[in-house]
Design a protein around this motif. Structure first.
Motif: not given
Lengths: 286, 271
Positions: B15-37
């Motif tokens: 769970x801790x690793x998943x949370x960390x992964x979200x904190x690190x990749x969430x913002x980047x994923x959001x950026x990718x979504x915006x790039x193709x929106x």
């Protein structure tokens, strides 16, 4: 330092000084001189006489932002320290190899991401309609009506920690990896819990590295313009934004320089720690 | 032991690793979504239409982004050339030669890292404005180089210091001149370290914002400035695509950094 061969020294000290001179000159002309100009400009009125009026005006207009800046940078530095110690500590003492490997791969993605990109990334992620709120709502942690933008002081802190923590972690994990394992193993064999080993045995030995990483981050965050400008440009905001505003809108270099000098004063507190440590290192034959 | 108590620690860890992964990749994923929106209106969770319209606009032959990318790369190349031209001799002297006040000189090169840069940029912009360097490539390169020099000198000095002196001595003994010896023995041996410092300086220049913001106005628009302007103008797609362009070298370097920076050099950072 490796033992230099006498043959290459031949030309003597003069040659060595001549080789360093151009680089020193660049730092002097393009760094030290502007810094001095800033200090001079902050104390001079239009006629060239000494005055404290610019500081009066700066403090009058921006003392709230000064406190805001200190609070944000100190809070971010503390959080960076906690995150870096936790991650580096687990990388060193963790007993599940798979988890350690995943963590090592994971933590440093933001390492070289520029601040301006971190600002843009957080600007969308933390917005009212951003991904963070959607995930919080979907997981039941937040009522849809309560959803609000995180783009205030919290946004700046998140962006700073997100960007700088991997840097301090990298330095710290490197220092921890080069420690003697014997003490750690001995303490573990005696049944000391890992948290105790981290705090009592590992941390004291890497204090210097942690300090250097934190001071560098502290000073860096003090002069970042893009993140506060993109995340929280309205008052109260960070002093870098005020400096840009004084210059772009009023061409008011005097007050801008007074503000700059105040932020230099803040950094001096950090830099004092840093230089004392660096001098010790260099003197002990670094 | 019950299944639950054996699963417990693993579950917490995951769970801790998943949370960390979200904190690190969430913002980047959001950026990718915006790039193709293509369209993304409040309050929908995901874009209602994806596409490449904005990419076409960014990469249009006469688009601003291509010009800014060109400017950015050109400035970064000039900054690397200039920084290394002064950092290699300085690094050699600091790493190999007997130099008076060596410690103090190394500290002087740390100055730009230990002092907030804003006062420097503000005042250098004012000086450059008076002598006609504001808004020129030369002006921006000089600002980038004075900052990049720190890393360049420190890494170059470490690279030269780690070379085995007996190799040079052997070359000199069989009659090589000092210059030949430096050119054929010392420089090639230091090349990996110098490469690392070149990459660092290149990336720093490519990503630099504040200095360019003050010194480059109004004529020099590098990629970070273009991204900033697009973002402040509310054009999140353009800003996100530009941000992705800037992310490629940064993440690429992050993935290979340990190949260039061995523990010994990393341990030098901040020393």
């Amino acid at each position: 330092m490796a033992t230099s061969s006498n043959a290459t020294i031949g030309n003597g000290r003069l040659a060595a000084v001549a080789l360093v001179a151009p680089a020193l000159l660049v730092v002097a002309v393009f760094f030290v001189v502007p810094l001095v100009l800033s200090a001079v400009g902050a104390f001079r009125d239009a006629g060239g006489t000494f005055t404290l009026a610019h500081f009066d005006k700066a403090l009058d207009l921006y003392s709230r932002d000064l406190i805001f800046t200190v609070a944000i940078v100190v809070l971010s530095t503390v959080l960076i320290a906690v995150v870096a110690v936790a991650i580096a500590g687990y990388l060193t003492l963790g007993e599940n190899p798979k988890a350690v490997a995943v963590l090592r791969w994971l933590y440093r993605w933001p390492l070289f991401i520029p601040f301006v990109v971190a600002g843009q990334v957080m600007r969308t992620f933390l917005a009212k309609n951003g991904m963070l709120n959607h995930v919080l709502i979907a997981s039941g942690l937040l009522e849809p009506l309560q959803a609000d933008s995180w783009l205030d002081w919290r946004g700046i802190v998140v962006a700073f920690v997100w960007k700088q923590a991997p840097f301090v972690t990298l330095l710290l994990a490197g220092a921890m990896a080069s420690l003697e394992r014997q003490h750690i193993e001995a303490a573990r064999n005696l049944g000391a819990p890992r948290l105790r080993v981290l705090i009592d045995i590992v941390l004291p030995q890497v204090r210097g590295t942690l300090l250097v990483g934190l001071v560098l981050s502290f000073v860096t965050m003090l002069s970042v313009l893009s993140v506060p400008l993109m995340i929280n440009p309205n008052s109260p905001t960070m002093m870098t934004v005020d400096v840009a505003y004084r210059i772009n809108t009023h061409a008011d270099y005097a007050v801008a320089n007074a503000l700059c000098l105040l932020s230099l004063l803040l950094a001096a507190v950090g830099a004092a720690f840093y230089l004392r440590h660096a001098v010790k290192r260099v003197e002990s034959g670094g | 032991m019950t299944l639950a108590s054996r699963l417990g620690p693993n579950l917490v860890r995951a769970l801790v690793l998943a949370l960390l992964a979200f904190i690190i990749f969430g913002p980047l994923l959001n950026l990718v979504l915006w790039a193709f929106a293509e369209r993304w209106y409040f309050p929908s969770k995901l874009p209602s239409q994806y596409g490449f319209t904005f990419w076409q606009r960014v990469f249009a032959p006469r688009g601003n982004a291509i010009a800014s990318l060109g400017t950015s790369i050109w400035i970064a190349i000039l900054t690397v050339a200039f920084s290394l031209a002064v950092a290699i001799p300085a690094g050699y002297a600091l790493g190999r030669l007997k130099l008076p006040w060596r410690g103090a000189i190394l500290l002087a090169f740390l100055l730009p890292q230990a002092v907030p840069n804003l006062p420097v940029y503000v005042n250098i912009a004012q000086v450059f404005y008076q002598i006609g360097l504001a808004g020129t490539i030369t002006g921006v390169v000089l600002v980038h180089a004075s900052h990049g020099l720190v890393l360049a000198v420190w890494i170059a000095s470490a690279a030269f210091a780690s070379i085995d002196g007996s190799l040079e001595e052997a070359a000199r003994n069989i009659g090589a001149s000092a210059w030949t010896c430096f050119r054929t023995i010392t420089l090639p041996l230091a090349a990996p370290g110098l490469m690392a410092s070149a990459i660092f300086v290149f990336l720093e220049s490519l990503d630099e914002f504040t200095g360019t913001y003050f010194v480059g106005v109004p004529d020099i628009t590098t990629l970070p400035l273009l991204m900033f302007n697009a973002s402040m103008g509310g054009n999140y797609q353009i800003a996100s695509i530009t941000a992705l362009l800037l992310l490629v070298p940064s993440i690429g370097f992050m993935l290979v950094v340990e190949r260039f920076l061995k523990a010994d050099v990393l341990a030098m950072v901040g020393r």
